[in-house]
Design a protein around this motif. Sequence first.
Motif, PDB file in Angstrom:
ATOM      1  N   GLY A 141      71.128  53.480   2.219  1.00  0.00           N
ATOM      2  CA  GLY A 141      71.470  52.414   2.867  1.00  0.00           C
ATOM      3  C   GLY A 141      71.928  51.841   3.331  1.00  0.00           C
ATOM      4  O   GLY A 141      73.081  52.210   3.648  1.00  0.00           O
ATOM      5  N   SER A 142      71.731  49.913   3.273  1.00  0.00           N
ATOM      6  CA  SER A 142      71.933  49.145   3.957  1.00  0.00           C
ATOM      7  C   SER A 142      72.318  49.244   5.343  1.00  0.00           C
ATOM      8  O   SER A 142      72.256  48.008   5.648  1.00  0.00           O
ATOM      9  CB  SER A 142      74.001  49.366   3.186  1.00  0.00           C
ATOM     10  OG  SER A 142      73.873  49.611   2.479  1.00  0.00           O
ATOM     11  N   ILE A 143      72.316  50.053   6.232  1.00  0.00           N
ATOM     12  CA  ILE A 143      72.829  50.114   7.128  1.00  0.00           C
ATOM     13  C   ILE A 143      71.423  50.935   7.893  1.00  0.00           C
ATOM     14  O   ILE A 143      70.991  52.084   7.321  1.00  0.00           O
ATOM     15  CB  ILE A 143      73.592  50.853   8.121  1.00  0.00           C
ATOM     16  CG1 ILE A 143      74.426  52.187   7.616  1.00  0.00           C
ATOM     17  CG2 ILE A 143      74.766  49.538   7.782  1.00  0.00           C
ATOM     18  CD1 ILE A 143      74.989  52.489   8.233  1.00  0.00           C
ATOM     19  N   THR A 144      70.643  50.780   9.054  1.00  0.00           N
ATOM     20  CA  THR A 144      69.903  51.817   9.135  1.00  0.00           C
ATOM     21  C   THR A 144      70.476  52.715  10.448  1.00  0.00           C
ATOM     22  O   THR A 144      71.792  52.651  11.566  1.00  0.00           O
ATOM     23  CB  THR A 144      68.741  51.099  10.174  1.00  0.00           C
ATOM     24  OG1 THR A 144      67.653  51.594  11.031  1.00  0.00           O
ATOM     25  CG2 THR A 144      69.756  49.913  11.627  1.00  0.00           C
ATOM     26  N   ALA A 145      69.780  54.142  10.716  1.00  0.00           N
ATOM     27  CA  ALA A 145      70.397  55.238  11.297  1.00  0.00           C
ATOM     28  C   ALA A 145      70.153  54.476  12.352  1.00  0.00           C
ATOM     29  O   ALA A 145      70.196  55.699  13.544  1.00  0.00           O
ATOM     30  CB  ALA A 145      69.144  56.505  10.880  1.00  0.00           C
ATOM     31  N   ILE A 146      69.165  53.808  13.424  1.00  0.00           N
ATOM     32  CA  ILE A 146      69.211  53.959  14.730  1.00  0.00           C
ATOM     33  C   ILE A 146      70.381  53.660  15.441  1.00  0.00           C
ATOM     34  O   ILE A 146      71.071  53.605  16.259  1.00  0.00           O
ATOM     35  CB  ILE A 146      68.100  52.889  14.688  1.00  0.00           C
ATOM     36  CG1 ILE A 146      68.378  51.400  14.638  1.00  0.00           C
ATOM     37  CG2 ILE A 146      66.651  53.486  14.778  1.00  0.00           C
ATOM     38  CD1 ILE A 146      67.593  49.747  14.867  1.00  0.00           C
ATOM     39  N   ASN A 189      60.217  47.099  17.029  1.00  0.00           N
ATOM     40  CA  ASN A 189      61.708  48.442  17.295  1.00  0.00           C
ATOM     41  C   ASN A 189      62.233  48.451  15.434  1.00  0.00           C
ATOM     42  O   ASN A 189      61.670  48.542  14.239  1.00  0.00           O
ATOM     43  CB  ASN A 189      62.586  48.732  18.092  1.00  0.00           C
ATOM     44  CG  ASN A 189      63.586  50.341  18.274  1.00  0.00           C
ATOM     45  OD1 ASN A 189      63.100  50.834  17.505  1.00  0.00           O
ATOM     46  ND2 ASN A 189      65.005  50.506  18.153  1.00  0.00           N
ATOM     47  N   TYR A 190      63.903  47.672  15.565  1.00  0.00           N
ATOM     48  CA  TYR A 190      64.527  47.280  14.492  1.00  0.00           C
ATOM     49  C   TYR A 190      63.132  46.432  13.985  1.00  0.00           C
ATOM     50  O   TYR A 190      63.192  45.909  12.586  1.00  0.00           O
ATOM     51  CB  TYR A 190      65.812  46.836  14.932  1.00  0.00           C
ATOM     52  CG  TYR A 190      66.002  46.093  13.874  1.00  0.00           C
ATOM     53  CD1 TYR A 190      65.951  47.635  12.900  1.00  0.00           C
ATOM     54  CD2 TYR A 190      66.641  45.138  13.365  1.00  0.00           C
ATOM     55  CE1 TYR A 190      66.610  46.971  11.742  1.00  0.00           C
ATOM     56  CE2 TYR A 190      67.335  45.072  12.072  1.00  0.00           C
ATOM     57  CZ  TYR A 190      67.271  45.972  11.339  1.00  0.00           C
ATOM     58  OH  TYR A 190      68.121  45.783  10.440  1.00  0.00           O
ATOM     59  N   ASP A 191      62.684  45.480  14.195  1.00  0.00           N
ATOM     60  CA  ASP A 191      61.959  44.362  13.788  1.00  0.00           C
ATOM     61  C   ASP A 191      60.423  45.400  12.637  1.00  0.00           C
ATOM     62  O   ASP A 191      60.364  44.821  11.632  1.00  0.00           O
ATOM     63  CB  ASP A 191      61.081  43.465  14.037  1.00  0.00           C
ATOM     64  CG  ASP A 191      60.408  43.536  16.375  1.00  0.00           C
ATOM     65  OD1 ASP A 191      60.016  44.859  15.879  1.00  0.00           O
ATOM     66  OD2 ASP A 191      60.251  43.419  16.371  1.00  0.00           O
ATOM     67  N   LEU A 192      60.079  46.462  13.393  1.00  0.00           N
ATOM     68  CA  LEU A 192      59.026  46.986  12.897  1.00  0.00           C
ATOM     69  C   LEU A 192      59.821  47.895  11.610  1.00  0.00           C
ATOM     70  O   LEU A 192      59.351  47.812  10.518  1.00  0.00           O
ATOM     71  CB  LEU A 192      58.699  47.764  14.089  1.00  0.00           C
ATOM     72  CG  LEU A 192      57.608  47.524  14.236  1.00  0.00           C
ATOM     73  CD1 LEU A 192      56.763  48.589  15.408  1.00  0.00           C
ATOM     74  CD2 LEU A 192      56.107  46.821  14.282  1.00  0.00           C
ATOM     75  N   ILE A 193      60.890  48.197  11.807  1.00  0.00           N
ATOM     76  CA  ILE A 193      61.970  48.788  10.492  1.00  0.00           C
ATOM     77  C   ILE A 193      61.081  48.055   9.259  1.00  0.00           C
ATOM     78  O   ILE A 193      61.565  48.315   8.549  1.00  0.00           O
ATOM     79  CB  ILE A 193      62.816  49.609  10.725  1.00  0.00           C
ATOM     80  CG1 ILE A 193      62.724  50.520  12.193  1.00  0.00           C
ATOM     81  CG2 ILE A 193      64.415  50.283   9.850  1.00  0.00           C
ATOM     82  CD1 ILE A 193      64.111  51.025  12.768  1.00  0.00           C
ATOM     83  N   CYS A 214      72.298  56.383  15.739  1.00  0.00           N
ATOM     84  CA  CYS A 214      71.843  57.387  16.477  1.00  0.00           C
ATOM     85  C   CYS A 214      72.303  56.505  17.698  1.00  0.00           C
ATOM     86  O   CYS A 214      72.485  57.857  18.743  1.00  0.00           O
ATOM     87  CB  CYS A 214      70.366  57.218  16.245  1.00  0.00           C
ATOM     88  SG  CYS A 214      69.927  58.683  14.773  1.00  0.00           S
ATOM     89  N   PHE A 215      72.624  55.417  17.940  1.00  0.00           N
ATOM     90  CA  PHE A 215      72.527  55.128  19.396  1.00  0.00           C
ATOM     91  C   PHE A 215      73.862  55.405  19.620  1.00  0.00           C
ATOM     92  O   PHE A 215      74.552  55.451  20.422  1.00  0.00           O
ATOM     93  CB  PHE A 215      72.207  53.725  19.414  1.00  0.00           C
ATOM     94  CG  PHE A 215      72.700  52.797  21.097  1.00  0.00           C
ATOM     95  CD1 PHE A 215      72.270  53.319  22.027  1.00  0.00           C
ATOM     96  CD2 PHE A 215      74.020  51.974  20.832  1.00  0.00           C
ATOM     97  CE1 PHE A 215      72.675  52.371  23.072  1.00  0.00           C
ATOM     98  CE2 PHE A 215      74.306  51.471  22.046  1.00  0.00           C
ATOM     99  CZ  PHE A 215      73.377  51.405  23.037  1.00  0.00           C
ATOM    100  N   LEU A 216      74.932  54.736  18.776  1.00  0.00           N
ATOM    101  CA  LEU A 216      76.251  55.134  18.870  1.00  0.00           C
ATOM    102  C   LEU A 216      76.286  57.084  19.296  1.00  0.00           C
ATOM    103  O   LEU A 216      77.894  57.505  20.305  1.00  0.00           O
ATOM    104  CB  LEU A 216      77.006  54.698  17.562  1.00  0.00           C
ATOM    105  CG  LEU A 216      76.935  53.115  17.253  1.00  0.00           C
ATOM    106  CD1 LEU A 216      78.115  52.983  16.207  1.00  0.00           C
ATOM    107  CD2 LEU A 216      78.370  52.880  19.126  1.00  0.00           C
TER     108      LEU A 216
END
Length: 783
Positions: A265-270, A369-373, A273-275
């Motif tokens: 939790g706390s942070i998102t996987a995207i 994208n992130y807003d949908l998450i 993955c991007f990093l």
Amino acid sequence: MEATEQLVCRPVDEFNPLITTCFQVSCILVCSHIFHLLLKPIGQPGPVAQLLAGVVVGPTLFSRAKIVEEFFIQASSAKYYEFFSFVCRLLFMFSIGLETDIPYVKRNIRVIGIIAAGGSLLACIVAAPIFWLLAKVFQVTTERFPFYLVVFTVLANSASPIVFRLVAETKFDTTDLGRLAIYSSLLNEFSCVAFVCALRAFTSLSRFGGALLAALVTLALIFLNKYLSRFFNRRARNSRFISNSAVFLLVFLLTSLSFFVEYVGSITAIASCFLLGLLFPREGKTARTLLHKLTYAVNTFILPVYFGYTGFQFDIKTLNNKVTVFLTLLVILASAGTRLAGTFAASHYLKIPWNEAMILAFLLNLKGNYDLILINTPPQPKLVWATDIHNLLLTVVVLDTLIIGPGVSILLNREESGAQYPTTLEILNPESELRMLDCVYVPRHVSGHVSLISALAGLHNAPIKPFLVHLVELPKKRKSKLMYHQLEDGDQFSDEEEYGGNDVLEINEAVDAFTSETKIFIHQTKLVSSFLTINEDLCNGAEDLRVAIIFLPFHKHQRIDGKMENTMEEIRTINQKVIRHAPCSVGILVDRGQTGFQQPHGSSCTQNIVTLFFGGPDDREALACSKRILMHSQINLTVIRFIPTSSRHDSWINDASQKDEEVIMAISSVGTENEIDNAFVETFCNRYVAQGKAGFLEKYVSDGVETAAVLREIAELYSLFIVGKGGRGSCPLTTGVSDWEECPELGSIGDLLASSEINITGSVLVIQRHRHSDSDPRGGIDD
């Protein structure tokens, strides 16, 4: 991740949810391709068609039928689809990170940051009254802070995948405007991610610990990928690509990290993955294989499914009353208004034209994208406000993109600035980015062209974006395809991958060695076409890439004894066609690699090169190219200007006393051309010669015989001769030189230097400046 914990078939499901999900995917893919075929002629890109396909397949249209709804919308199918959507999301975010142009971002981080912050800061302020209004209407009494974060993200966030695909499909990803939009949306989105994740992490000690643990695991995998990349590169030394098992291992690590990050939790996987993609080593077979495999999968399958599912979630029945319609329009207008105002303010500060600022504002207003998450994963799904807020904000995201997407596509197709790019080096600032396209046919062409790239890059990595294209003749008879199980590990299921034979492997090895040594990344591609039409494909590709110059190999190569031998006459024909129809300047490199120009990067000795200036547009272009090369500390440049002996007495002016109008016009044009030459040379001397960065000599000659004598004197002094093709008209300095001309595509002086007449040992670079015709601003030249 909650979706992965509920991938079970519930008793209430009439069909296996996995079958339902696969059928949904198939329908969305088919419909998206149909819509893409229908909308592409009017300039609409893939994301618009894919979102529209999801809306049509979803409960807004097809799924309104009871029999379709019972099959598509089951109790467990949504969880399966969320799982596949999650996998799609992590793969394309990794792909975007892998394709990010890091040098461009570093050079323009200030501009990108200001553009990205323009709308976000204003959205942060406007989100407060929107949040207050929605909280009153939907009676939100608990979890108000997470609710504010969702509202803020919907207003401020930019969907970087949609921006990326929309800009790429309209062929604006090679323009400054397109790249600015892509990386501004990336920075905007990940600023929202960092902001929301940081606030969530500091709400409790356990969340902070989870965020720290996820960050440490991500950092560890970044370093592990660097080691694995080097290991796989060494292991696949004699192969074109790394093995499928190695690719599977890398994807498995990426997926495992994503599940772990989502679990803690706390942070998102995207973000992780991007990093991982952003910091993945770019040189070698590993990165090339990942790009090769992911690009097709992402563009053809992953993104259509992801965007389609976004549209599939939209249900027009949620707009069932005036209050909901009013709130939806209010949020859409607030989002567009803050983005327009903020982007215009930032663009005014950066002095960006208003028409480009409008395009930037609309592109950065795309959602999905992130807003949908955040919308699909509320803090507590059982809250009273979760369903109503979810439906409202999901409607806002889908409608916003469906409204803005087609409009911004029309603006991009009509935007003239994208068609206006530097097609000559003469008008290109020496400190600005140089986009160049180098062509090779066989591995022996690579050394000369990478040496040229090395010289043009300069010691301090002057902005340069080199593309290297391997030109391969399309065989008349195609090879029979093998079955998949007959392919060797790492091969692709396509005959086209076999084109080029072992040359592909040798070229890749040479480029990888150059990149590893110089840290200059070369974008590689392969063009397979018939030699009768390969020049058209090459020119079209150069126009799409918006390069300023194309470098072609000479059709002769140097033998061991130093003589030049003709082995591919087809190359000569192709070169002649390209220089006639190229959309930019063209250079032909006569490579004498054994005795001529060598790669300056990493060399302990300094190379002497010379630019021969006779006058005319081609010679000015050659001198402009020399400006880029002299920036390298391992290169000494000398410019030799050839001047007619008769010009000391200005004898050519007296000819104007004739009454013949054509003669007067010709002399007038020569005089104007000479004035341009004088001004160009004077500027060069003031900027480079006066500061000791280049040498300058003047040679007075009367005809071609004396010119050839001067060239024989300096034949062994320089490793590279740079000269313009021609375009000088009737120049007395070359009179008689063309009597033994063998290769007209090199011009009279270039042909002399490439021949064995003067026993030159250095390489030769012959440059032709792009000529604009009246009928076609990118076509043709005046020979």
